[in-house]
Design a protein around this motif. Structure first.
Motif, PDB file in Angstrom:
ATOM      1  N   ASP A 307      94.828  50.567  75.213  1.00  0.00           N
ATOM      2  CA  ASP A 307      96.225  50.172  75.412  1.00  0.00           C
ATOM      3  C   ASP A 307      96.434  48.665  75.265  1.00  0.00           C
ATOM      4  OD1 ASP A 307      96.853  52.819  75.987  1.00  0.00           O
ATOM      5  OD2 ASP A 307      96.429  52.571  78.128  1.00  0.00           O
ATOM      6  N   ARG A 308      95.375  47.937  74.962  1.00  0.00           N
ATOM      7  CA  ARG A 308      95.477  46.487  74.819  1.00  0.00           C
ATOM      8  C   ARG A 308      94.945  46.080  73.447  1.00  0.00           C
ATOM      9  NH1 ARG A 308      98.787  44.379  78.241  1.00  0.00           N
ATOM     10  NH2 ARG A 308      97.738  42.344  78.099  1.00  0.00           N
ATOM     11  N   GLN A 309      95.225  44.859  73.068  1.00  0.00           N
ATOM     12  CA  GLN A 309      94.645  44.310  71.849  1.00  0.00           C
ATOM     13  C   GLN A 309      93.761  43.130  72.197  1.00  0.00           C
ATOM     14  OE1 GLN A 309      96.902  42.224  68.981  1.00  0.00           O
ATOM     15  NE2 GLN A 309      97.832  40.825  70.438  1.00  0.00           N
ATOM     16  N   PHE A 310      92.747  42.902  71.369  1.00  0.00           N
ATOM     17  CA  PHE A 310      91.838  41.784  71.577  1.00  0.00           C
ATOM     18  C   PHE A 310      91.597  41.103  70.241  1.00  0.00           C
ATOM     19  CE2 PHE A 310      87.267  40.303  72.403  1.00  0.00           C
ATOM     20  CZ  PHE A 310      87.677  39.174  73.090  1.00  0.00           C
ATOM     21  N   LEU A 311      92.080  39.886  70.096  1.00  0.00           N
ATOM     22  CA  LEU A 311      91.917  39.087  68.880  1.00  0.00           C
ATOM     23  C   LEU A 311      92.461  39.805  67.649  1.00  0.00           C
ATOM     24  CD1 LEU A 311      88.298  37.758  69.561  1.00  0.00           C
ATOM     25  CD2 LEU A 311      90.480  36.666  70.101  1.00  0.00           C
ATOM     26  N   GLY A 312      93.564  40.529  67.829  1.00  0.00           N
ATOM     27  CA  GLY A 312      94.209  41.207  66.711  1.00  0.00           C
ATOM     28  C   GLY A 312      93.686  42.595  66.434  1.00  0.00           C
ATOM     29  N   PHE A 313      92.719  43.066  67.223  1.00  0.00           N
ATOM     30  CA  PHE A 313      92.141  44.385  67.030  1.00  0.00           C
ATOM     31  C   PHE A 313      92.417  45.270  68.248  1.00  0.00           C
ATOM     32  CE2 PHE A 313      89.628  41.717  64.220  1.00  0.00           C
ATOM     33  CZ  PHE A 313      89.544  42.493  63.072  1.00  0.00           C
ATOM     34  N   GLY A 314      92.379  46.574  68.004  1.00  0.00           N
ATOM     35  CA  GLY A 314      92.486  47.555  69.070  1.00  0.00           C
ATOM     36  C   GLY A 314      91.337  48.543  68.940  1.00  0.00           C
ATOM     37  N   PHE A 315      91.336  49.546  69.816  1.00  0.00           N
ATOM     38  CA  PHE A 315      90.278  50.556  69.795  1.00  0.00           C
ATOM     39  C   PHE A 315      90.908  51.944  69.834  1.00  0.00           C
ATOM     40  CE2 PHE A 315      88.561  46.741  71.791  1.00  0.00           C
ATOM     41  CZ  PHE A 315      87.415  46.527  71.045  1.00  0.00           C
ATOM     42  N   THR A 316      90.301  52.867  69.118  1.00  0.00           N
ATOM     43  CA  THR A 316      90.822  54.232  69.071  1.00  0.00           C
ATOM     44  C   THR A 316      90.440  54.975  70.345  1.00  0.00           C
ATOM     45  OG1 THR A 316      88.836  55.039  67.952  1.00  0.00           O
ATOM     46  CG2 THR A 316      90.675  54.322  66.561  1.00  0.00           C
ATOM     47  N   SER A 317      91.242  55.953  70.684  1.00  0.00           N
ATOM     48  CA  SER A 317      90.915  56.836  71.809  1.00  0.00           C
ATOM     49  C   SER A 317      90.266  58.103  71.249  1.00  0.00           C
ATOM     50  CB  SER A 317      92.187  57.179  72.594  1.00  0.00           C
ATOM     51  OG  SER A 317      93.165  57.717  71.738  1.00  0.00           O
ATOM     52  N   GLY A 318      89.822  58.976  72.119  1.00  0.00           N
ATOM     53  CA  GLY A 318      89.186  60.202  71.658  1.00  0.00           C
ATOM     54  C   GLY A 318      87.679  60.122  71.723  1.00  0.00           C
ATOM     55  N   ARG A 319      87.044  61.032  71.024  1.00  0.00           N
ATOM     56  CA  ARG A 319      85.592  61.180  71.121  1.00  0.00           C
ATOM     57  C   ARG A 319      84.851  59.990  70.510  1.00  0.00           C
ATOM     58  NH1 ARG A 319      82.055  66.319  68.821  1.00  0.00           N
ATOM     59  NH2 ARG A 319      80.008  65.617  69.594  1.00  0.00           N
ATOM     60  N   TRP A 320      85.327  59.517  69.353  1.00  0.00           N
ATOM     61  CA  TRP A 320      84.631  58.448  68.650  1.00  0.00           C
ATOM     62  C   TRP A 320      85.380  57.133  68.828  1.00  0.00           C
ATOM     63  CZ3 TRP A 320      80.131  60.318  67.703  1.00  0.00           C
ATOM     64  CH2 TRP A 320      79.989  61.649  67.336  1.00  0.00           C
ATOM     65  N   LEU A 321      84.686  56.157  69.350  1.00  0.00           N
ATOM     66  CA  LEU A 321      85.283  54.837  69.564  1.00  0.00           C
ATOM     67  C   LEU A 321      85.188  54.026  68.278  1.00  0.00           C
ATOM     68  CD1 LEU A 321      86.445  52.777  71.659  1.00  0.00           C
ATOM     69  CD2 LEU A 321      84.068  52.029  72.017  1.00  0.00           C
ATOM     70  N   LYS A 322      86.323  53.601  67.774  1.00  0.00           N
ATOM     71  CA  LYS A 322      86.359  52.812  66.534  1.00  0.00           C
ATOM     72  C   LYS A 322      87.258  51.597  66.708  1.00  0.00           C
ATOM     73  CE  LYS A 322      85.606  56.739  63.412  1.00  0.00           C
ATOM     74  NZ  LYS A 322      86.161  57.495  62.247  1.00  0.00           N
TER      75      LYS A 322
END
Length: 463
Positions: A307-322
């Protein structure tokens, strides 16, 4: 002019190391190191003005180019100026008498609104700051936290994002996203100089740094005095901010936290929301008490990393973290593309594509870290629609022009006639089948358009 004046007289005689001659009493005193101070290093001003160090500094400043300061001197004029003036300037530095000029205030709009203030020093002061930076960096760099990534040689924002991903994958599924309120503008000079004095003994260097911190800001022809902060824009400012914020890093390490910090953007990773709230409150107290800095509560939060961004990037939810480009980053890139492909610009499609490619190359160079190729595929599709819309806007005034343009691109007469007499606007028509037939992907490839997905896949193979 004497022949020797045309050469840089880098090596000037000086008095004993660490002694400052002349009238130095007018300068604010540097706080003395505490009894538990770290070992004082023996670097001196003589090392700053050493011939080889100055050559490197001059080369770096010239390669960085940059805008002139308040005196109007450009980087290209610096060498000629130094040939004549350097002996006197060097002696002032060795005597502890050199006084920097005020910086020029420049306001840079932020993508999300508001402005960021930059302070642009004169090219001469940038040169001296760079020489000072090259001497100070080897002293401080080895002692900085491995969790600090901003403005450090051999470290990058991409490394910080990868480290953040590792922390999340290890089960630290809550982030304490700390945003320091106007950090660079509110750095306390006395606290910063106290930390520097623990490592540096040469009073001439300490006095010079203090003067750079206190150099005024030129605003509309009037010099405004400065009592706190280190405005972004000079070579020395990033190192000074890292020296101060290293105390935050050491405190987080002492407490055993997983964290990543890039300049004033710090993320602490914890296992629960309760722990996150506790860390946020304790860090707020620590920053206020020890560094006189304030957390911006509106921009800071305890939340899931997705739910946050870090240095212009985010992270996907679900089984695989991307890793993915943050939603805000995609919004910003679309805003810029809309400006480049504005329907009323009145320039050729080839010129629009040329400007677009220049921007997209730089954007992709940063966001190639993302692990979600569908984002680039969707953005490619949207860009091509924007360009089709640009062409349709050029044809919209005359139905005959539309008809001729479409038939010239291979659309059958019936379909071309239907588009030519349509009352729909350019954006709606840009998604119509005859327009896609007239301007398929191959059409834009032949015009030289950079396809993000293709470039991304080639970059990933190299990485």
């Amino acid at each position: 002019m004497a022949a020797q004046q045309l050469q840089f007289d880098w090596n000037r005689p000086s008095g004993p190391a660490g002694e400052a001659r002349g009238e130095a009493g007018a300068v604010c005193q540097v706080p003395a190191a505490s009894p538990n101070a770290e070992p004082i290093k023996s670097i001196t001003m003589e090392e700053v003005v050493r011939k080889e160090n100055l050559r490197r500094a001059l080369k770096r400043v010239c390669s960085n180019k940059g805008s002139p300061g308040i005196d109007g001197m450009t980087v290209s004029e610096l060498k000629d100026y130094l040939r004549v003036q350097w002996p006197e300037i060097c002696q002032q530095l060795l005597d502890g008498l050199y006084k920097p000029q005020p910086v020029k205030q420049v306001m840079i709009p932020k993508p999300a609104g508001g402005v960021r203030m930059l302070g642009i020093p004169t090219v001469l002061d940038r040169f001296i700051q760079q020489a000072l930076l090259q001497v100070l960096t080897p002293i401080y760099e080895p002692t900085f936290s491995p969790n600090s990534y901003g403005f450090r040689p051999g470290r990058s924002a991409h490394q910080a994002v990868r480290q953040a991903k590792e922390h999340i994958a290890q089960g630290y599924e809550w982030v304490v996203d700390i945003d320091l309120e106007k950090c660079f503008d509110r750095i306390n000079h006395d606290i910063l100089m106290g930390r520097i004095a623990k490592r540096i003994s040469d009073k001439r260097i300490l006095r010079l740094i203090r003067r750079y911190l206190q150099a005024g800001i030129m605003v509309n022809g009037v010099v405004m005095e400065r009592y706190e902060g280190t405005p972004q824009g000079g070579p020395l400012s990033p190192l000074l901010s890292n020296i101060l914020l290293d105390e935050l890093d050491k405190e987080l390490e002492r407490r055993g936290h997983k964290f990543c910090r890039y300049a004033d953007d710090c993320n602490v990773y914890v296992r629960s929301e309760r722990s996150g709230n506790r860390v946020m409150d304790s860090m707020e107290r620590f920053l206020h008490k020890r560094l006189k800095l304030k957390i911006n509560r509106q921009k800071s939060a305890v939340a899931k990393p997705q739910d946050r961004q870090f240095l212009g990037f985010g992270f996907t939810s679900g089984r695989w973290l991307k890793v993915k480009p943050a939603t805000k980053a995609l919004k910003n890139v679309k805003h810029r593309i809309r400006k480049i492909t504005g329907r009323s610009r009145g320039i050729s499609l080839l010129q629009v594509i040329k400007e677009l490619n220049a921007y997209l190359r730089g954007w992709l160079g940063y966001y190639k870290l993302a692990e979600t190729p569908t984002v680039f595929r969707d953005l490619d599709s949207w860009i091509r629609r924007r360009l089709r819309c640009y062409v349709m806007k050029q044809w919209i005034k005359c139905s005959h022009t539309r008809y001729k343009g479409l038939t010239a691109l291979g659309v059958n007469q019936r379909a071309a006639c239907g588009i030519a007499v349509s009352r729909k606007g350019p954006w709606a028509l840009s998604n119509a089948k005859p327009i896609k037939v007239a301007m398929p992907n191959r059409f834009f490839a032949e015009k030289g358009l950079l396809f993000l997905l293709d470039q991304y896949e080639s970059l990933v193979k190299v990485m």
